[in-house]
Design a protein around this motif. Structure first.
Motif, mmCIF file in Angstrom:
data_model
loop_
_atom_site.group_PDB
_atom_site.id
_atom_site.type_symbol
_atom_site.label_atom_id
_atom_site.label_comp_id
_atom_site.label_asym_id
_atom_site.label_seq_id
_atom_site.Cartn_x
_atom_site.Cartn_y
_atom_site.Cartn_z
ATOM 1 N N GLY A 1 -15.787 -3.262 -33.121
ATOM 2 C CA GLY A 1 -15.884 -2.073 -31.828
ATOM 3 C C GLY A 1 -14.970 -2.365 -30.827
ATOM 4 O O GLY A 1 -14.616 -1.540 -30.154
ATOM 5 N N SER B 1 -10.576 1.156 -30.002
ATOM 6 C CA SER B 1 -10.925 1.920 -28.775
ATOM 7 C C SER B 1 -10.477 3.609 -28.793
ATOM 8 O O SER B 1 -9.608 3.834 -28.605
ATOM 9 N N TRP B 2 -11.317 4.214 -29.578
ATOM 10 C CA TRP B 2 -11.244 5.722 -29.709
ATOM 11 C C TRP B 2 -11.824 6.452 -28.714
ATOM 12 O O TRP B 2 -12.938 6.148 -28.186
ATOM 13 N N HIS C 1 -16.083 7.099 -29.629
ATOM 14 C CA HIS C 1 -16.194 5.812 -30.197
ATOM 15 C C HIS C 1 -17.190 5.786 -31.312
ATOM 16 O O HIS C 1 -17.243 5.004 -32.334
#
Length: 127
Positions: free
Chosen positions: A22, A26-27, A30
Motif C-alpha cells: 500500500g 500511490s494511486w 488507492h
C-alpha cells in the motif's frame, strides 16, 4: 497450539506485506490496490491449499498458518467493505459498481486459476 503460532507468525508477515504494498503504490484512487491484493490473495490461497500439501512435506499447521495467517492478513475484506461504503457515500456509484465487480469477478477468476494451476502441477495420483 502449533497452528496458532504459525498463524500469528505468518499473519505478521502478511499484514506487513499488505501495508508495504500500500505504501509502495500511490494511486490517486488507492482502493484499486485492494482489488490487486484481494485478487492476488484469492489466487495464492487456492494455489497454496491445493498444491502445497500435495507437493511438499509440510504439516497441516504450516498450511493453515500460510492460508489463514499470511494470506488472510494480506487480504482484507474489511478494507474492501470500508472503501466501498466510502465511495458510495461520496456518490461515486460508477466506481462502486466497478470496484465491487472487479473485486468479485477477478477474485473468483484468480481463485479458479490458482486451482487449475495447482491441478496441473499435482502428481497424477493427487488429481
Amino acid at each position: 497450539m502449533r497452528k496458532i503460532i504459525y498463524i500469528a507468525l505468518f499473519a505478521a508477515i502478511g499484514g506487513g506485506c499488505r501495508e508495504a504494498l500500500g505504501l509502495l503504490v500511490s494511486w490517486p484512487q488507492h482502493f484499486w490496490i485492494t482489488v490487486i491484493i484481494n485478487v492476488t490473495g484469492a489466487f495464492l490461497l487456492s494455489l497454496t491449499t491445493t498444491l502445497l500439501p500435495a507437493r511438499l512435506p509440510v504439516s497441516e499447521a504450516v498450511v493453515t498458518g500460510l492460508s489463514v495467517g499470511l494470506i488472510g492478513s494480506f487480504t482484507t475484506f474489511s478494507t474492501f467493505t470500508l472503501e466501498t461504503l466510502t465511495l458510495w457515500q461520496q456518490g461515486q456509484t460508477g466506481l462502486v459498481l466497478a470496484y465491487v465487480s472487479a473485486s468479485l469477478g477477478l477474485g473468483l477468476l484468480a481463485g479458479l486459476a490458482g486451482n487449475l494451476l495447482s491441478q496441473y502441477w499435482l502428481p497424477e495420483e493427487g488429481r
